[in-house]
Design a protein around this motif. Structure first.
Motif, PDB file in Angstrom:
ATOM      1  N   VAL A  80      11.762   4.176  -7.058  1.00 14.61           N
ATOM      2  CA  VAL A  80      11.649   4.060  -8.681  1.00 14.61           C
ATOM      3  C   VAL A  80      11.648   2.460  -9.003  1.00 14.61           C
ATOM      4  N   ASN A  81      10.551   2.488  -9.903  1.00 16.20           N
ATOM      5  CA  ASN A  81      10.522   1.010 -10.777  1.00 16.20           C
ATOM      6  C   ASN A  81      11.292   1.508 -12.032  1.00 16.20           C
ATOM      7  N   TYR A  82      12.683   1.556 -11.960  1.00 10.62           N
ATOM      8  CA  TYR A  82      13.406   1.986 -13.110  1.00 10.62           C
ATOM      9  C   TYR A  82      13.090   0.818 -14.369  1.00 10.62           C
ATOM     10  N   PHE A  83      12.821   1.712 -15.475  1.00  9.54           N
ATOM     11  CA  PHE A  83      12.626   1.095 -16.840  1.00  9.54           C
ATOM     12  C   PHE A  83      11.525  -0.165 -16.675  1.00  9.54           C
ATOM     13  N   GLY A  84      10.584   0.079 -15.620  1.00 10.50           N
ATOM     14  CA  GLY A  84       9.351  -0.749 -15.621  1.00 10.50           C
ATOM     15  C   GLY A  84       9.560  -1.915 -14.916  1.00 10.50           C
ATOM     16  N   PHE A  85      11.044  -2.238 -14.144  1.00  8.88           N
ATOM     17  CA  PHE A  85      11.109  -3.405 -13.217  1.00  8.88           C
ATOM     18  C   PHE A  85      10.697  -3.019 -12.047  1.00  8.88           C
ATOM     19  N   PRO A  86      10.221  -4.000 -11.377  1.00  7.72           N
ATOM     20  CA  PRO A  86       9.508  -3.670  -9.806  1.00  7.72           C
ATOM     21  C   PRO A  86      10.528  -3.610  -8.794  1.00  7.72           C
ATOM     22  N   GLN A  87      10.743  -2.395  -8.241  1.00 10.10           N
ATOM     23  CA  GLN A  87      11.679  -2.000  -7.180  1.00 10.10           C
ATOM     24  C   GLN A  87      11.131  -2.815  -5.957  1.00 10.10           C
ATOM     25  N   ASP A  88      12.095  -3.580  -5.200  1.00 14.55           N
ATOM     26  CA  ASP A  88      11.497  -4.271  -4.142  1.00 14.55           C
ATOM     27  C   ASP A  88      11.232  -3.221  -2.977  1.00 14.55           C
ATOM     28  N   LEU A  89      10.081  -2.872  -2.599  1.00  9.76           N
ATOM     29  CA  LEU A  89       9.744  -1.958  -1.774  1.00  9.76           C
ATOM     30  C   LEU A  89       9.923  -2.280  -0.186  1.00  9.76           C
ATOM     31  N   GLU A  90      10.334  -3.384   0.107  1.00 11.03           N
ATOM     32  CA  GLU A  90      10.239  -3.744   1.608  1.00 11.03           C
ATOM     33  C   GLU A  90      11.061  -2.829   2.351  1.00 11.03           C
ATOM     34  N   ILE A  91      12.252  -2.439   2.156  1.00 10.01           N
ATOM     35  CA  ILE A  91      13.235  -1.640   2.810  1.00 10.01           C
ATOM     36  C   ILE A  91      12.607  -0.183   2.721  1.00 10.01           C
ATOM     37  N   PHE A  92      11.785   0.131   1.899  1.00 10.72           N
ATOM     38  CA  PHE A  92      11.141   1.466   1.830  1.00 10.72           C
ATOM     39  C   PHE A  92      10.015   1.397   2.650  1.00 10.72           C
ATOM     40  N   SER A  93       9.234   0.525   2.835  1.00  9.70           N
ATOM     41  CA  SER A  93       8.139   0.368   3.525  1.00  9.70           C
ATOM     42  C   SER A  93       8.550   0.315   5.031  1.00  9.70           C
ATOM     43  N   GLU A  94       9.466  -0.397   5.422  1.00 12.34           N
ATOM     44  CA  GLU A  94      10.066  -0.426   6.799  1.00 12.34           C
ATOM     45  C   GLU A  94      10.564   0.896   7.211  1.00 12.34           C
ATOM     46  N   TYR A  95      11.191   1.543   6.369  1.00 10.32           N
ATOM     47  CA  TYR A  95      11.863   3.082   6.546  1.00 10.32           C
ATOM     48  C   TYR A  95      10.506   3.955   6.845  1.00 10.32           C
ATOM     49  N   CYS A  96       9.687   3.873   5.898  1.00  8.02           N
ATOM     50  CA  CYS A  96       8.542   4.844   6.198  1.00  8.02           C
ATOM     51  C   CYS A  96       7.654   4.604   7.360  1.00  8.02           C
ATOM     52  N   HIS A  97       7.682   3.276   8.002  1.00  7.24           N
ATOM     53  CA  HIS A  97       6.887   2.877   8.837  1.00  7.24           C
ATOM     54  C   HIS A  97       7.586   2.975  10.189  1.00  7.24           C
ATOM     55  N   LYS A  98       8.951   3.132  10.292  1.00  9.36           N
ATOM     56  CA  LYS A  98       9.714   3.471  11.401  1.00  9.36           C
ATOM     57  C   LYS A  98       9.545   4.806  11.545  1.00  9.36           C
ATOM     58  N   PHE A  99       9.805   5.870  10.640  1.00  9.81           N
ATOM     59  CA  PHE A  99       9.823   7.118  10.695  1.00  9.81           C
ATOM     60  C   PHE A  99       8.444   8.067  10.297  1.00  9.81           C
ATOM     61  N   SER A 100       7.533   7.279  10.235  1.00 16.39           N
ATOM     62  CA  SER A 100       6.165   7.969   9.970  1.00 16.39           C
ATOM     63  C   SER A 100       6.142   8.788   8.767  1.00 16.39           C
ATOM     64  N   VAL A 101       6.618   8.479   7.550  1.00 17.65           N
ATOM     65  CA  VAL A 101       6.899   9.175   6.433  1.00 17.65           C
ATOM     66  C   VAL A 101       6.079   8.351   5.277  1.00 17.65           C
ATOM     67  N   LYS A 102       5.771   9.377   4.395  1.00 19.17           N
ATOM     68  CA  LYS A 102       4.902   8.478   3.051  1.00 19.17           C
ATOM     69  C   LYS A 102       6.004   8.164   1.942  1.00 19.17           C
ATOM     70  N   LEU A 103       5.504   6.902   1.465  1.00 15.29           N
ATOM     71  CA  LEU A 103       6.411   6.419   0.292  1.00 15.29           C
ATOM     72  C   LEU A 103       5.466   6.687  -0.880  1.00 15.29           C
ATOM     73  N   ILE A 104       6.376   7.349  -1.949  1.00 19.11           N
ATOM     74  CA  ILE A 104       5.876   7.361  -3.079  1.00 19.11           C
ATOM     75  C   ILE A 104       6.335   6.539  -4.456  1.00 19.11           C
ATOM     76  N   GLU A 105       5.539   5.893  -4.815  1.00 17.38           N
ATOM     77  CA  GLU A 105       6.315   4.705  -5.948  1.00 17.38           C
ATOM     78  C   GLU A 105       6.239   5.537  -7.264  1.00 17.38           C
ATOM     79  N   ASP A 106       7.401   5.837  -7.616  1.00 15.67           N
ATOM     80  CA  ASP A 106       7.700   6.598  -9.004  1.00 15.67           C
ATOM     81  C   ASP A 106       7.465   5.377 -10.019  1.00 15.67           C
ATOM     82  N   ASN A 107       6.610   5.049 -10.852  1.00 18.17           N
ATOM     83  CA  ASN A 107       6.170   4.282 -11.549  1.00 18.17           C
ATOM     84  C   ASN A 107       6.160   4.742 -12.886  1.00 18.17           C
ATOM     85  N   ALA A 108       7.244   5.997 -13.164  1.00 15.81           N
ATOM     86  CA  ALA A 108       6.902   6.702 -14.403  1.00 15.81           C
ATOM     87  C   ALA A 108       7.122   5.799 -15.674  1.00 15.81           C
ATOM     88  N   HIS A 109       7.926   4.746 -15.503  1.00 13.30           N
ATOM     89  CA  HIS A 109       8.484   4.037 -16.527  1.00 13.30           C
ATOM     90  C   HIS A 109       7.777   2.562 -16.651  1.00 13.30           C
TER      91      HIS A 109
END
Ligand SMILES: Cc1ncc(COP(=O)(O)O)c(C=O)c1O
Length: 326
Positions: A80-109
């Motif tokens: 989640v990009n809380y309050f419109g501030f960019p979340q650092d996605l590196e740890i998420f991308s590594e996780y998704c790559h490692k476990f072959s799952v999809k990353l969804i960037e919740d940019n509602a804000h």
């Protein structure tokens, strides 16, 4: 603002775009979705709608993940990009790559917001969602971002826009909001107080608390109003970005001695904030409200936490507020 590599589909609400994102991520009934515990109930309703179950990860006081747990049933991860501030996605991308799952960037804000490299938020992961109606005063309007070319091929057609007018509520709120900014009198707040008093007299509650049911509501994707889409197209984005970044600086300096703690030390480059997030108790929030009284903005506690999180929620989840720049 758009990005030619990303395909978009428009919906009435971001929770509907999220249902479609989960389907594109091939999240099926019985699967799990990794989601921050600091989240609103609407996000859970999308997960529930596809028959999946949430697995929560905790976030620290900078609103970054503490760690990302893994189970074999997890098929998608929400950052989640809380309050419109960019979340650092590196740890998420590594996780998704490692476990072959999809990353969804919740940019509602984060409509109009970008990271320090100028990349529009919502476009940084294979799938993203943005709730445009949270940045522009319109009754509906949200979008799904698909940046993965393979997933783009699976994208459903754009649902048709409906011909509902913007409605009386939209016009009244807009008039009050403009008057408020011109006169510096908190007119919208007064109207809200009258609405809350009426609600209290009829239900015994000042604020309509979203019930546990909000977490299990079935979300049906529909297209937005054509009239909302026209408002989005007509928006002068540069003016809106400047209004928000200027407001952030004004609020930041107005509250500097108020005893509250801003979530972020400063506004990152290219960030267009949804509001000014801060930690504080009720007294602190009242102080902020008084200090920004003439800015034509509202101070809100966020989020209405999911029931499963509420019991053990750390203080920084319960003491989180923001000055809403809508
Ligand atoms: C982080 C986050 N994601 C998604 C949503 C859902 O957005 P919408 O209300 O447009 O469905 C919200 C709503 O508050 C939100 O705060």
């Amino acid at each position: 603002m758009s990005d030619s590599k990303t395909a978009y589909r428009y919906y009435a609400y971001a929770r509907q775009a999220l249902v479609e994102a989960l389907r594109l991520a091939n999240v099926l009934a019985g699967d799990e979705v990794l989601v921050p515990a600091l989240i609103c109930k609407d996000v859970l309703s999308s997960i529930h709608t596809v028959g999946a179950n949430p697995v929560f990860y905790q976030v620290d006081k900078t609103l970054a993940p503490v760690s990302l747990p893994h189970t074999p049933l997890i098929k998608a991860v929400i950052a989640v990009n809380y309050f419109g501030f960019p979340q650092d996605l590196e740890i998420f991308s590594e996780y998704c790559h490692k476990f072959s799952v999809k990353l969804i960037e919740d940019n509602a804000h984060g409509y109009l917001s970008a990271n320090v490299d100028g990349v529009l938020l919502g476009n940084r992961a294979p799938l993203g969602i943005t709730s445009i109606r949270k940045t522009i005063r319109i009754p509906d309007g949200a979008r799904l971002h698909v940046s993965d070319p393979q997933l783009s091929e699976l994208l459903p057609y754009q649902l048709s826009f409906n011909d509902k007018p913007l409605g009386a509520r939209y016009f009244l709120q807009n008039i009050f909001s403009r008057l408020e900014r011109a006169t510096r009198l908190p007119l919208l707040r007064w109207v809200r107080s009258i609405v809350r008093l009426r609600r209290f007299l009829s239900t015994g509650e000042f604020i309509s608390t979203s019930s546990t049911l909000a977490e299990t509501e079935v979300v049906v994707p529909v297209g937005p109003r054509d009239s909302s889409m026209k408002k989005i197209q007509k928006l002068d984005e540069e003016v809106e970005v400047k209004r928000r970044t200027d407001l952030y600086e004004r609020v930041n300096s107005a509250v500097s001695n108020s005893g509250i703690k801003p979530v972020h030390g400063r506004l990152p480059e290219h960030c267009t904030p949804y509001g000014f997030p801060f930690f504080g108790d009720l007294e602190g929030a009242k102080n902020v409200r008084r200090l920004v009284n003439s800015f034509g903005v509202e101070v809100i506690r966020w989020p209405d936490l999911p029931e499963a999180v509420l019991a053990d929620a750390p203080d920084h989840y319960s003491n989180l507020w923001f000055v809403n720049f809508l």
